[in-house]
Design a protein around this motif. Sequence first.
Motif, PDB file in Angstrom:
ATOM      1  N   ARG A   1       5.432 -53.532  42.294  1.00  0.00           N
ATOM      2  CA  ARG A   1       6.443 -52.621  41.732  1.00  0.00           C
ATOM      3  C   ARG A   1       7.253 -51.943  42.825  1.00  0.00           C
ATOM      4  NH1 ARG A   1       2.068 -49.649  38.124  1.00  0.00           N
ATOM      5  NH2 ARG A   1       1.093 -49.959  40.145  1.00  0.00           N
ATOM      6  N   LYS A   2       6.669 -51.789  43.999  1.00  0.00           N
ATOM      7  CA  LYS A   2       7.383 -51.170  45.123  1.00  0.00           C
ATOM      8  C   LYS A   2       8.279 -52.172  45.845  1.00  0.00           C
ATOM      9  CE  LYS A   2       3.964 -47.598  45.800  1.00  0.00           C
ATOM     10  NZ  LYS A   2       2.953 -47.003  46.678  1.00  0.00           N
ATOM     11  N   CYS A   3       8.235 -53.422  45.425  1.00  0.00           N
ATOM     12  CA  CYS A   3       9.000 -54.489  46.074  1.00  0.00           C
ATOM     13  C   CYS A   3      10.060 -55.068  45.139  1.00  0.00           C
ATOM     14  CB  CYS A   3       8.049 -55.590  46.542  1.00  0.00           C
ATOM     15  SG  CYS A   3       6.783 -55.023  47.697  1.00  0.00           S
ATOM     16  N   GLN A   4      10.443 -54.346  44.119  1.00  0.00           N
ATOM     17  CA  GLN A   4      11.337 -54.898  43.106  1.00  0.00           C
ATOM     18  C   GLN A   4      12.708 -55.307  43.641  1.00  0.00           C
ATOM     19  OE1 GLN A   4      10.708 -55.909  39.769  1.00  0.00           O
ATOM     20  NE2 GLN A   4       8.825 -55.848  40.964  1.00  0.00           N
TER      21      GLN A   4
ATOM     22  N   ASP B   1       5.993 -59.940  53.107  1.00  0.00           N
ATOM     23  CA  ASP B   1       5.803 -58.782  53.984  1.00  0.00           C
ATOM     24  C   ASP B   1       5.725 -57.492  53.181  1.00  0.00           C
ATOM     25  OD1 ASP B   1       5.857 -60.471  56.182  1.00  0.00           O
ATOM     26  OD2 ASP B   1       7.939 -59.986  56.721  1.00  0.00           O
ATOM     27  N   CYS B   2       6.606 -57.351  52.206  1.00  0.00           N
ATOM     28  CA  CYS B   2       6.614 -56.151  51.359  1.00  0.00           C
ATOM     29  C   CYS B   2       5.302 -56.021  50.601  1.00  0.00           C
ATOM     30  CB  CYS B   2       7.797 -56.204  50.396  1.00  0.00           C
ATOM     31  SG  CYS B   2       7.966 -54.724  49.371  1.00  0.00           S
ATOM     32  N   MET B   3       4.841 -57.132  50.037  1.00  0.00           N
ATOM     33  CA  MET B   3       3.578 -57.101  49.297  1.00  0.00           C
ATOM     34  C   MET B   3       2.404 -56.765  50.215  1.00  0.00           C
ATOM     35  SD  MET B   3       3.955 -57.526  46.088  1.00  0.00           S
ATOM     36  CE  MET B   3       2.275 -57.953  45.668  1.00  0.00           C
ATOM     37  N   ALA B   4       2.418 -57.297  51.417  1.00  0.00           N
ATOM     38  CA  ALA B   4       1.341 -57.010  52.360  1.00  0.00           C
ATOM     39  C   ALA B   4       1.346 -55.531  52.750  1.00  0.00           C
ATOM     40  CB  ALA B   4       1.489 -57.884  53.599  1.00  0.00           C
ATOM     41  N   GLU B   5       2.536 -54.984  52.894  1.00  0.00           N
ATOM     42  CA  GLU B   5       2.649 -53.581  53.298  1.00  0.00           C
ATOM     43  C   GLU B   5       2.282 -52.621  52.176  1.00  0.00           C
ATOM     44  OE1 GLU B   5       6.085 -50.392  54.686  1.00  0.00           O
ATOM     45  OE2 GLU B   5       6.472 -52.538  54.902  1.00  0.00           O
TER      46      GLU B   5
END
Length: 78
Positions: free
Chosen positions: A49-52, A40-44
């Motif tokens: 790097r924003k999903c670390q 979900d984080c990657m899709a958003e």
Amino acid sequence: MASAPSPAAHNRSRSEDEDDPVDQMISRTGCAELHHALQDCMAEHQDWRKCQTVVQKFKECMATYQNTRKEQLLKQST
């Protein structure tokens, strides 16, 4: 001379109720919720790097599973 693979071999489709093999594997680890949160984080964000934070939690979960599994296998072999 090798023959070309059959087109039918690449035309396999899963029914809607059949689980993805990767999802099945991750579900067995107990880390599925974190895996889905990471997806979900990657899709958003479209930027790992924003999903670390989620990446690290998933990594820790998988490491815990792997260590537990290794201990189980060692106990079985003795």
